[in-house]
Structure formats: C-alpha cells, structure tokens
Write a protein that holds these residues in place. Structure first.
Motif, short mmCIF file in Angstrom:
data_model
loop_
_atom_site.label_atom_id
_atom_site.label_comp_id
_atom_site.label_asym_id
_atom_site.label_seq_id
_atom_site.Cartn_x
_atom_site.Cartn_y
_atom_site.Cartn_z
N ASN A 1 -14.21 1.28 -1.33
CA ASN A 1 -13.04 2.29 -1.34
C ASN A 1 -12.88 2.91 -0.10
OD1 ASN A 1 -13.24 1.68 -3.78
ND2 ASN A 1 -13.58 3.63 -4.73
N ILE A 2 -13.12 2.94 0.98
CA ILE A 2 -13.94 3.73 2.17
C ILE A 2 -11.96 2.66 2.72
CG2 ILE A 2 -14.19 3.64 4.47
CD1 ILE A 2 -16.85 4.36 2.93
N ILE A 3 -12.74 0.89 2.58
CA ILE A 3 -11.19 0.22 3.25
C ILE A 3 -10.43 0.97 2.38
CG2 ILE A 3 -10.71 -1.91 3.60
CD1 ILE A 3 -13.09 -1.25 5.04
N ALA A 4 -9.85 0.72 1.22
CA ALA A 4 -8.76 0.82 0.63
C ALA A 4 -8.51 2.42 1.01
CB ALA A 4 -9.08 0.63 -1.18
N THR A 5 -8.80 3.32 0.90
CA THR A 5 -8.47 4.99 1.30
C THR A 5 -7.67 5.24 2.74
OG1 THR A 5 -9.70 5.84 -0.17
CG2 THR A 5 -9.14 7.19 1.18
N LEU A 6 -8.50 4.17 3.33
CA LEU A 6 -8.09 4.00 4.80
C LEU A 6 -7.15 3.35 5.09
CD1 LEU A 6 -11.76 3.18 6.67
CD2 LEU A 6 -10.20 6.32 7.18
N GLU A 7 -6.54 2.57 4.37
CA GLU A 7 -5.29 1.49 4.45
C GLU A 7 -4.05 2.47 4.56
OE1 GLU A 7 -6.38 -2.74 2.86
OE2 GLU A 7 -6.32 -1.16 1.75
N PHE B 1 -4.66 0.22 -13.15
CA PHE B 1 -3.85 -1.20 -12.89
C PHE B 1 -3.39 -2.42 -12.94
CE2 PHE B 1 -7.50 -1.35 -10.55
CZ PHE B 1 -8.38 -2.53 -10.69
N ALA B 2 -4.73 -2.37 -14.23
CA ALA B 2 -3.97 -3.97 -14.93
C ALA B 2 -3.20 -3.50 -16.00
CB ALA B 2 -5.92 -4.04 -16.07
N TYR B 3 -2.75 -2.69 -16.34
CA TYR B 3 -1.42 -2.95 -17.22
C TYR B 3 0.05 -2.80 -15.86
CZ TYR B 3 -5.37 -1.70 -19.49
OH TYR B 3 -7.33 -2.23 -20.42
N GLN B 4 0.13 -2.70 -15.03
CA GLN B 4 1.74 -2.56 -14.73
C GLN B 4 2.24 -4.15 -14.23
OE1 GLN B 4 0.57 -0.62 -11.25
NE2 GLN B 4 -0.81 0.99 -11.63
N ASN B 5 1.86 -4.54 -14.01
CA ASN B 5 2.40 -6.30 -14.14
C ASN B 5 3.35 -6.45 -13.16
OD1 ASN B 5 3.01 -8.45 -14.96
ND2 ASN B 5 4.41 -8.32 -16.29
N THR B 6 2.59 -5.89 -11.96
CA THR B 6 3.46 -6.06 -10.90
C THR B 6 2.18 -7.07 -9.90
OG1 THR B 6 2.34 -4.54 -9.46
CG2 THR B 6 4.55 -4.41 -10.28
N LEU B 7 2.67 -7.38 -9.16
CA LEU B 7 2.40 -8.96 -8.08
C LEU B 7 1.47 -7.96 -7.31
CD1 LEU B 7 1.58 -11.94 -6.87
CD2 LEU B 7 3.65 -10.69 -5.09
N THR B 8 1.36 -7.32 -6.77
CA THR B 8 0.65 -6.42 -6.26
C THR B 8 -0.83 -6.15 -7.41
OG1 THR B 8 1.87 -5.00 -5.33
CG2 THR B 8 -0.13 -4.12 -5.05
N SER B 9 -0.36 -5.15 -8.34
CA SER B 9 -1.77 -5.18 -9.34
C SER B 9 -2.03 -6.66 -9.58
CB SER B 9 -0.72 -4.75 -10.48
OG SER B 9 0.08 -5.31 -11.25
N ASN B 10 -1.76 -7.86 -10.18
CA ASN B 10 -2.55 -9.21 -9.97
C ASN B 10 -2.98 -9.24 -9.29
OD1 ASN B 10 -1.12 -8.82 -12.47
ND2 ASN B 10 0.93 -10.38 -11.76
N ILE B 11 -2.33 -9.38 -8.00
CA ILE B 11 -4.03 -9.66 -7.44
C ILE B 11 -5.07 -8.26 -7.15
CG2 ILE B 11 -4.04 -9.46 -4.57
CD1 ILE B 11 -1.26 -9.99 -4.48
N VAL B 12 -4.49 -7.16 -7.06
CA VAL B 12 -5.36 -5.71 -7.57
C VAL B 12 -6.53 -6.35 -9.10
CG1 VAL B 12 -6.77 -3.66 -7.57
CG2 VAL B 12 -4.22 -4.27 -6.57
N ILE C 1 0.76 -1.31 0.07
CA ILE C 1 0.13 0.19 -0.06
C ILE C 1 1.06 1.01 0.30
CG2 ILE C 1 -1.28 1.84 1.39
CD1 ILE C 1 -3.01 -1.59 2.68
N ASP C 2 0.73 1.88 -1.38
CA ASP C 2 1.35 3.11 -0.49
C ASP C 2 0.47 4.21 0.27
OD1 ASP C 2 2.92 2.50 -3.41
OD2 ASP C 2 1.40 3.20 -4.68
N LYS C 3 1.59 5.17 1.46
CA LYS C 3 1.12 5.93 1.92
C LYS C 3 0.47 6.85 1.74
CE LYS C 3 2.28 5.36 6.10
NZ LYS C 3 0.99 4.41 7.45
N TRP C 4 -0.56 7.45 2.00
CA TRP C 4 -0.55 8.69 1.70
C TRP C 4 0.12 10.29 1.80
CZ3 TRP C 4 -5.93 9.47 -1.22
CH2 TRP C 4 -6.00 9.81 -1.26
N ASN C 5 0.30 10.61 0.57
CA ASN C 5 1.44 11.90 0.94
C ASN C 5 0.90 13.26 0.06
OD1 ASN C 5 1.44 10.84 -1.71
ND2 ASN C 5 3.61 10.69 -1.59
N HIS C 6 -0.69 13.67 -0.16
CA HIS C 6 -0.75 14.82 -0.43
C HIS C 6 -1.33 15.57 0.72
CE1 HIS C 6 -1.75 11.82 -4.25
NE2 HIS C 6 -2.09 11.06 -3.35
#
Length: 187
Positions: free
Chosen positions: A177-183, A134-145, A74-79
């Motif tokens: 999306n709330i869960i994903a944002t809170l993470e 995310f469907a075009y990133q070809n990483t483990l995380t994107s494949n799980i997503v 998970i990328d940390k929120w940095n905005h």
C-alpha cells in the motif's frame, strides 16, 4: 467540517470499526489472539524478512513492468492536505491491519480447520478480491488489479502460514500500500 475531510473519514471509518470490534471481541475472550488472529511473534525472523523483502521485490518488479509496458493507469493524488493525511493513514496503516486481521487472521484460521491450507489460502484470497470495489469496474486496469490482488492475498496467506504470525502479512500489505500510494504522487 470540510466535505473532503468527511469523505476521507467515511473511507477510514470501517477499518477503525473492525479494529475496535476485534479488540472488544478479544478482550471478551470470543477471539483468541494467537490461535484466531495470529498475533504472535513470527516463528522465524529469517522467514519474516524473506516474505517481506521478497514481496517488496515482487511488487517493484510488477509495477516496473506494468509502467514500462504502458498499461499501468494511476490516478494522480488530488486531495487537500488534511484529507490526504487521513486517507494515507487509512490506506497505509488502518486498512492493512484490519484486512489482515480479518482475512489472514480470522478467516484463514477458520478455513484451515475445515479444508487443506492451500485451498483455505485460495478461498480467503478470493473473498479479499470480492470485497474490494475495483473488482466491479470491468476495465483493463481493474482486471489487472484483480489478478494482482489475488496474487497478493495468496502471498499474504502463505506468509502468514509459514511464519505463524499475522505480523508478516500486515508488513507485506503495508509495503504494497505504501508503493501504491507513492505511485499516485510520482506518476
């Protein structure tokens, strides 16, 4: 205008345009609110709560499992504050509403008239995944997503089908999306 705010507005602009377009099309009678979009009260509030809380439980279990297994990235929120508000409103409100109206509203309604409901739900779920970056990133995380999004979109479709209301998948999608944002704030 601040560059971060511009970027945040660019991210939410397509969702606003979808909502405006659907509103105009509905007002002009080109789209039927109930038949095409499912904008009607759920046929059963019991089923509505079953789908909503069932989905919440499913998401929490999956996220817990992925986190405990160490494969949840998970990328940390940095905005900054104001761009964060715009992005959160976009991710938690605008995106779920507009995406549900398009995929589980219009698309699912049209597909279900041409093929059986199960195939229609699978097709709209595939389109949902394909239209996310995310469907075009070809990483483990994107494949799980990708797999998670396919399952989510399928569940959204069945929620719409069994309650006869778009409000069910909208609520499910907002919840996810709330869960994903809170993470992004927690982890």
């Amino acid at each position: 205008m601040n560059e971060e705010i511009k970027l945040a507005l660019i991210r939410v602009f397509p969702f606003v345009m979808i909502l405006v377009g659907l509103f105009v099309a509905t007002k002009r009678g080109k789209i039927d609110r109930a038949a095409d979009l499912g904008l009607q009260k759920p046929s059963s509030m019991t089923h509505f709560f079953f789908w909503t809380f069932g989905f919440l439980s499913f998401i929490l279990l999956i996220e817990f499992f992925l986190n405990k297994s160490g494969i949840l990235e998970i990328d940390k929120w940095n905005h900054p504050f104001f761009s964060s508000i715009i992005r959160i409103v976009g991710a938690v409100i605008l995106a779920p509403i507009s995406e549900e109206l398009i995929f589980r509203g219009l698309l699912l309604s049209k597909l279900s008239k041409k093929v059986n409901m199960h195939l229609a739900i699978l097709i709209q779920a595939c389109f949902f995944v394909l239209l996310h970056n995310f469907a075009y990133q070809n990483t483990l995380t994107s494949n799980i997503v990708i797999v998670q999004a396919l399952i989510d979109a399928t569940l959204f479709g069945y929620g719409r089908h069994y309650t006869k209301s778009i409000y069910t998948p909208i609520t499910m999608h907002v919840t996810g999306n709330i869960i994903a944002t809170l993470e992004r704030f927690i982890f």
